[in-house]
Design an enzyme around this catalytic site. Structure first.
Site, short mmCIF file in Angstrom:
data_model
loop_
_atom_site.label_atom_id
_atom_site.label_comp_id
_atom_site.label_asym_id
_atom_site.label_seq_id
_atom_site.Cartn_x
_atom_site.Cartn_y
_atom_site.Cartn_z
N ASP A 249 0.86 -0.70 -0.02
CA ASP A 249 0.21 0.20 0.21
C ASP A 249 0.85 1.59 -0.08
O ASP A 249 1.43 1.02 0.28
CB ASP A 249 -0.73 0.10 1.13
CG ASP A 249 -1.44 1.04 1.45
OD1 ASP A 249 -1.74 2.00 0.91
OD2 ASP A 249 -3.06 0.76 1.83
N GLY A 275 -2.45 -3.47 -3.76
CA GLY A 275 -1.83 -2.03 -3.09
C GLY A 275 -3.17 -1.66 -2.41
O GLY A 275 -4.02 -2.53 -1.62
N HIS A 276 -3.42 0.21 -2.00
CA HIS A 276 -4.19 0.16 -1.58
C HIS A 276 -5.42 -0.43 -1.85
O HIS A 276 -6.43 -0.66 -0.73
CB HIS A 276 -4.14 1.96 -1.56
CG HIS A 276 -5.36 2.63 -0.66
ND1 HIS A 276 -4.61 3.08 0.63
CD2 HIS A 276 -5.73 3.83 -1.25
CE1 HIS A 276 -5.33 3.71 1.30
NE2 HIS A 276 -6.10 4.18 0.18
N PHE A 277 -5.52 -0.22 -3.03
CA PHE A 277 -7.39 -0.45 -3.55
C PHE A 277 -7.60 -2.49 -3.38
O PHE A 277 -7.57 -2.21 -4.86
CB PHE A 277 -8.01 0.31 -4.03
CG PHE A 277 -8.39 1.57 -4.10
CD1 PHE A 277 -9.65 2.20 -2.91
CD2 PHE A 277 -7.26 2.19 -4.50
CE1 PHE A 277 -9.39 3.39 -3.32
CE2 PHE A 277 -7.09 4.23 -3.98
CZ PHE A 277 -8.49 4.61 -3.24
#
Length: 304
Positions: A249, A275-277
């Site tokens: 992330d 990652g983040h999403f």
């Protein structure tokens, strides 16, 4: 990331509606039978309920799912920041009223990024609302911040000057938003460009959009002050919790995900190669494990 076979998910129709809350039109996505267990999905920066456009129908065969856009995000109203206070306290207040008006009096809660500060404020104020918890890359521990927060933590939070705002304004540029989605993804082709186009043009580029985001960047410091309170809440209440943590992330470290296990030692942890999403490239895996966790842990406990 685990690569076990994932059973087919039954998809349901998603509806797009608005609800007036304290004079604001709050846009939201909803799907599933209202008689089913209720599940609230709270979105992150700089997105909206759009980030759950595929997860909502994937969960709607088992749950009554709802996901609102916060004021100043997505398709909700964008009141002028001169008259509306863009703080996490205010976002939580509006979302709490929204859920109350929708009759969501007890629900499962999925929190990602900004969804954590909004959701944790709501359930620490009214613990009786929380049935169970899904955590996905939202921070509640000091160890969770990556270097991407440097300009915010080291400058803006100490002095909200024009110079310091300009120094972090790069977080609101088109290429930065695109990078937030692609960073950490091992198969970039799975991530639709509609994500960063929607976030940038629907949220950031709207009139007053950048100022709204800068207001929230500055106010994020208040979340850090509440971390001990949220940690104590989790430790005392021990909600049934499943964690999905994208391991690369851009905003939140792996250690930030692991830190939850200090206060929630019985939580189920899934370390995702994402990652983040993470829902973008791990949709089926996340949806299947939400179904399984609810049936095997939450529903089974309720029957005892």
């Amino acid at each position: 990331m685990k690569t076990n076979h994932v059973p087919a998910i039954t998809f349901k129709t998603v509806t797009y509606k608005t609800l007036s809350v304290d004079g604001l039109n709050i846009a939201y996505r909803e799907a599933g039978d209202p008689a089913n267990p209720k599940l609230v999905l709270l979105h992150g920066f700089p997105s909206s309920s759009h980030q759950y456009r595929s997860l909502i129908p994937a969960l709607a065969d088992r749950f009554h799912v709802i996901s609102p856009d916060y004021p100043g995000f997505g398709n909700s109203d964008f009141p002028d920041s001169a008259t509306f206070s863009y703080t996490f306290d205010k976002l939580a207040e509006v979302v709490e009223r929204f859920l109350e008006k929708k009759g969501f009096n007890r629900f499962g809660l999925y929190v990602q990024d900004y969804g954590g500060p909004v959701g944790f404020r709501i359930v620490t104020k009214k613990p009786e609302l929380l049935d169970w918890l899904i955590i996905q890359n939202t921070n509640a521990y000091e160890v969770g911040f990556t270097a991407a927060w440097g300009g915010l933590r080291d400058a803006l939070w100490h002095n909200r000057s024009a110079e310091n705002e300009a120094a972090v304004a790069g977080l609101l540029e088109f290429e930065t938003v695109k990078t937030v989605y692609l960073h950490g993804s091992k198969v970039a082709e799975l991530i639709s460009p509609d994500n960063w186009n929607s976030d940038f043009f629907t949220t950031i580029q709207r009139p007053n959009g950048r100022q709204i985001q800068l207001d929230l960047f500055y106010d994020y410091r208040t979340n850090v002050a509440l971390y001990p309170k949220w940690q104590e809440f989790l430790k005392e209440r021990q909600p049934d919790t499943i964690i999905f943590w994208g391991q690369d992330d851009i905003f939140f470290t792996r250690e930030g995900g692991e830190a939850y296990l200090q206060d929630l030692p019985k939580a189920e942890m899934h370390r995702l190669d994402a990652g983040h999403f993470a829902v973008e490239d791990c949709l089926d895996y996340i949806a299947e494990n939400i179904h399984r966790f609810y049936d095997d842990v939450v529903a089974r406990k309720a029957k005892r």
